[in-house]
Design an enzyme around this catalytic site. Sequence first.
Site, PDB file in Angstrom:
ATOM      1  CG  ASP A 138       0.258  24.825  64.651  1.00 32.10           C
ATOM      2  OD1 ASP A 138       1.487  24.969  64.510  1.00 32.10           O
ATOM      3  OD2 ASP A 138      -0.410  24.006  64.006  1.00 32.10           O
ATOM      4  CE  LYS A 145      -0.920  25.707  61.394  1.00 34.46           C
ATOM      5  NZ  LYS A 145      -1.461  24.619  60.575  1.00 34.46           N
ATOM      6  CG  ASP A 157      -3.518  23.314  66.760  1.00 40.43           C
ATOM      7  OD1 ASP A 157      -4.385  22.498  66.392  1.00 40.43           O
ATOM      8  OD2 ASP A 157      -2.309  23.137  66.570  1.00 40.43           O
ATOM      9  CG  ASP A 200       1.513  23.019  60.264  1.00 33.62           C
ATOM     10  OD1 ASP A 200       1.233  23.392  61.426  1.00 33.62           O
ATOM     11  OD2 ASP A 200       0.741  23.175  59.303  1.00 33.62           O
ATOM     12  CD  GLU A 211       1.383  21.502  65.811  1.00 34.74           C
ATOM     13  OE1 GLU A 211       0.240  21.608  66.300  1.00 34.74           O
ATOM     14  OE2 GLU A 211       1.593  21.513  64.577  1.00 34.74           O
ATOM     15  NE  ARG A 219       0.938  14.373  63.029  1.00 36.36           N
ATOM     16  CZ  ARG A 219       0.421  14.203  61.809  1.00 36.36           C
ATOM     17  NH1 ARG A 219       0.848  13.212  61.044  1.00 36.36           N
ATOM     18  NH2 ARG A 219      -0.505  15.020  61.362  1.00 36.36           N
TER      19      ARG A 219
END
Length: 489
Positions: A267, A274, A285, A344, A346, A348
Site C-alpha cells: 500500500d 504515504k 497491509d 490511501d 483503499e 474499504r
Amino acid sequence: MKITASLPDYNQVAQELLAVFYFDNAESASFTALKKANGNLVDSLLERKIIKSTSGHITSLFGHADLPAQNILIVGCGKRDEFNENAFIKTIKSLAAEVKKTSSTSIAIPIDDIKPANHTAQWCAEKTVESLLTAMYEYDATKSVKAEPTTLTSVSLLADEQNLELSIKTGKSMAHGINLARELGNLPANVCDPAYLAEQATNLADAYDEIEVEVIEESQMEEMGMGAFLAVSRGSEKAGKIIILKYNGGSESQQPYVLVGKGLTFDSGGISIKPAAGMEEMKWDMLGAASVFGVMNAIAELKPALNVIGVVATAENMVSGGATRPGDVVTCMNGKTVEIINTDAEGRLVLCDTLTYVERFNPASVIDIATLTGAIVIGLGHHATAVYANSDDLQQQLLSAGKAAWDRGWPMPLWDDYKEELKSPYADFRNVGSRAGGSITAAMYLSEFTKNYTWAHLDIAGTGWSNAKDGASGRPVGMLTQYLLDRIQ
C-alpha cells in the site's frame, strides 16, 4: 513434533529436559520434587540468589540435579497469586527461547504447576502447545543464512488430567495457522503479491481434500460491476484477485461461515501517497488475508463439521498513470456510488465489493479482517483487536472466543451518528470521514455493504503487527478459529 501427556511422576521423567517452575510465595510440585532430590544444591543456589523467581528468569542445572531428567530448567514465575494468562504465555515463551539454545531433543513440562485461576488443564495444554510452537517460529525465507532447525522432537505435558489429546491437537493446529499467517505477512511485497497468494491457496487445496479454490480475475470483476475494487487495483501492473477457499466439512444444507481478508500486498497510498519513512511496513497491509489463510489451514487440520469459506480480496495500491484520483466517483457492485476523497483509504474500497459478492453464499455470518486504520492503533494500541458488528450476539461471540483463545478483542460502536461523516454532495457517500473516530467511520462505510447478513469487522491494524523486529503476530487466527470451533453443534 510429538506431543503427549503423562502423569507428573518426577522420579520417572525420562526426557532430556525437565521444566521446574519457581514462585516466590508458593512452592510448585516440580520445585518440591527438585528440592527432595537435591535439597543441598537447591538451598545453596537459593541462598546465592542464582535461582530467582523473577518472571521469565531461567536457571539451568546440567547433569547434577539428582532427577532422571538429564538437565533442569528452573523458570521464574513471579508471585503465584498474580500468575494470570499473560504470565502463563510469557513463561512458556521464555522456556521455549531457552530450549532453542540447547541441543536437547525432548522436554517434560508440568502444566499443572502453572495453571492460572479459573482455567482447566485442557486450556493449559492447548496454550502450552500453541505458545511453544509459535515461539519456535523464525523468519528466514529471504535470508541467505537459514535459521538452525530446532532439535526438539518430543514434548511431554505432565498433568493429572490425561484427557488432553484434543487440546494438544487444537494447540498444534492453532500454532500452524498462526505461523502460516506470520510467514505470509513477513514476506516482502516483491515475493508475496496477489498471484503468489493465489498459488498458496492452490497449495492449500492440494494438501487438504476438504478445501476447494476459485480465483476471480479482474475481467470477471468488470462484468460484475466491482468499480470500487478496480479503482484500487488499476494503479498496479499486478492484477487484483478475489481468492475463494471453501472448506466443506458440514452438510450441504448448512450455511457457511465466511471470513473476508483484506489483502493489500503493498500500500503506497496511491495518489494520496504515504510518507517515505516507514513505507516498507506497508507489506503488512495484507495481514487480514494472511489471517484467513491461517484460519483455513487450522480448520483443515482440525476437520470440524462446519462449512467455512475464506475469501481473500487482494491487490496492490500503487501510483501510476492509471491510478485513481482523489475526487473520482466510482460505482460499487451494489450500485452505490462513492466519492474517493483519499486513495490511501483503499482497503474499504476493495472490501466493499467483496462484501457484496459474498451475499451469494447465504452465510451464517460474515467476518472481515483488515489492517484498516491507523486510528485504531491510537485508540487501542497493540493489545486489543477492535470488534465491530451489526449483531450484538456476533460481537459477544467473537469477544468470548478471543478471551478463550487469549487473542482478545474490544467492542466498538456502529452508531448512525457517525454516518454524517460520510455524506458527499457528489455521490452516495465518501470513502473517508474526518480524523475524529476514523476507525468507526471506516467500519460505518463497510456496514453499508453488509445489510443483508450478520456481519462483523475486525480492525487489526494494531494487533496484526506492532514493530519490524517482531514482525507479523498471526492475530486474530486464534480468535477466529475459536469462534468457528464454538459453532460446532
